[in-house]
Design a protein around this motif. Structure first.
Motif, short mmCIF file in Angstrom:
data_model
loop_
_atom_site.label_atom_id
_atom_site.label_comp_id
_atom_site.label_asym_id
_atom_site.label_seq_id
_atom_site.Cartn_x
_atom_site.Cartn_y
_atom_site.Cartn_z
N THR A 9 0.85 -1.19 0.00
CA THR A 9 0.00 0.00 0.00
C THR A 9 0.89 1.24 0.00
OG1 THR A 9 -0.16 0.05 2.43
CG2 THR A 9 -1.84 -1.21 1.23
N CYS A 11 0.98 5.69 -0.18
CA CYS A 11 0.43 7.04 -0.26
C CYS A 11 1.61 8.00 -0.30
CB CYS A 11 -0.54 7.34 0.88
SG CYS A 11 0.19 7.38 2.53
N ARG A 17 -3.32 7.13 4.73
CA ARG A 17 -4.10 6.24 3.88
C ARG A 17 -3.44 4.88 3.69
NH1 ARG A 17 -4.26 10.71 -0.71
NH2 ARG A 17 -2.17 10.94 0.19
N SER A 18 -2.15 4.88 3.37
CA SER A 18 -1.46 3.60 3.17
C SER A 18 -1.38 2.80 4.46
CB SER A 18 -0.05 3.82 2.61
OG SER A 18 0.75 4.56 3.50
N CYS A 118 -2.92 5.26 -3.25
CA CYS A 118 -4.08 5.94 -2.70
C CYS A 118 -4.31 7.33 -3.28
CB CYS A 118 -3.95 6.04 -1.18
SG CYS A 118 -3.76 4.44 -0.35
N ASN A 151 -4.72 2.07 -8.42
CA ASN A 151 -4.92 3.28 -7.62
C ASN A 151 -6.37 3.35 -7.15
OD1 ASN A 151 -3.87 5.95 -6.64
ND2 ASN A 151 -5.62 6.66 -7.84
N ILE A 154 -8.25 8.27 -2.67
CA ILE A 154 -8.77 8.46 -1.31
C ILE A 154 -8.38 9.85 -0.82
CG2 ILE A 154 -8.78 7.60 1.06
CD1 ILE A 154 -7.75 4.91 -0.07
N ASP A 156 -7.19 12.63 1.68
CA ASP A 156 -6.20 12.45 2.74
C ASP A 156 -6.67 13.04 4.07
OD1 ASP A 156 -3.96 11.79 4.13
OD2 ASP A 156 -2.64 13.23 3.13
N ALA A 161 -9.70 7.85 5.07
CA ALA A 161 -8.74 6.74 5.07
C ALA A 161 -9.40 5.46 5.57
CB ALA A 161 -7.53 7.09 5.93
N GLY A 164 -11.60 4.33 2.60
CA GLY A 164 -10.76 3.83 1.51
C GLY A 164 -10.03 2.56 1.88
N ILE A 168 -10.11 -0.99 -0.13
CA ILE A 168 -8.93 -1.73 -0.57
C ILE A 168 -8.97 -3.16 -0.05
CG2 ILE A 168 -6.43 -1.92 -0.21
CD1 ILE A 168 -6.28 1.12 -0.55
#
Length: 231
Positions: A9, A11, A17-18, A118, A151, A154, A156, A161, A164, A168
């Motif tokens: 993942t 970002c 997000r990641s 993301c 991708n 999302i 931020d 998050a 999103g 995922i």
């Protein structure tokens, strides 16, 4: 732990997000790593034009200490301290995407099957890096690993998050399920031969566009981009 597919993942700062997606995938039993594509880790500061900037590799615990000294109430209210608490339970520090030519931060290679970015600029950075690797590698693509880069756009902030990250996870579960079905098909007695592993992956790859299209219908507020890369 699932061993069919491995995930990554990504970002900008490997902070929000990641890391939420990393947490959900890890908790679900998947093999997953996470990175940021930016030049540094940027977090909200006292004002919009004064963000808090940290180098990749700075421990989350160090970030917390500095932010608490700066303004505890501010960073509790904006959710940054909660975000850091979550991240610290997953790994020690944010990591930068291992761009070609960059001094590696770890001994880990790009050995994952699926990369979830993301944000479109992060997607562009990852795809460009794989293209640069291909340009600098004269070996045949036949002998190189195929990686799917997806991708999921999302916003931020902490709440988006969460949304999103769940999206995922849903997509990862659908991809994993299709890989399981491909394996089951090729484990039938009349399907066993020396190329069965490749057949598994071919069946899986052929199904990805349909999986993405169906997922997008269920998640219209999380626009998708998709690219196939080699490493």
């Amino acid at each position: 732990m699932s061993e069919l597919l491995s995930f990554c993942t990504v970002c900008a700062s490997n902070q929000n997000r990641s890391m939420e997606a990393h947490k959900l995938l890890k908790d679900a039993g998947y093999k997953v790593r996470s990175y940021g594509t930016g030049s540094a880790v940027r977090l909200p500061g006292p004002s919009i034009d004064k963000p808090n900037v940290f180098q990749f590799g700075t421990p989350y615990s160090t970030m917390r200490e500095q932010l608490m000294k700066q303004d505890v109430r501010l960073h509790q209210a904006n959710g940054v301290l909660k975000m850091i608490d979550r991240n610290e339970k997953i790994k020690e520090a944010p990591q930068r995407w291992p761009y070609i030519g960059q001094e590696p931060q770890t001994t880990e290679g790009l050995d994952f099957d699926i990369v979830f970015t993301c944000e479109e600029r992060c997607f562009d950075a990852v795809v460009e890096d794989f293209m640069n690797r291909s340009y600098n590698d004269t070996s045949s693509q036949i002998n190189r690993k195929l990686i799917h880069v997806i991708n999921v756009e999302i916003r931020d902030d902490y709440d988006n998050a969460l949304i999103g990250g769940q999206g995922i996870l849903d997509l990862a579960q659908q991809l994993e399920k299709k890989m399981e079905e491909a394996n089951e098909f090729n484990q039938k007695p009349d399907q066993k031969d020396s190329t069965s592993i490749q057949k598994n992956y071919d069946l899986f790859e052929d199904s990805i566009p349909d999986i993405l299209a169906a997922w997008q219908k269920d998640h219209p507020n999380l626009p998708l981009l998709y690219s196939v890369c080699y490493n």
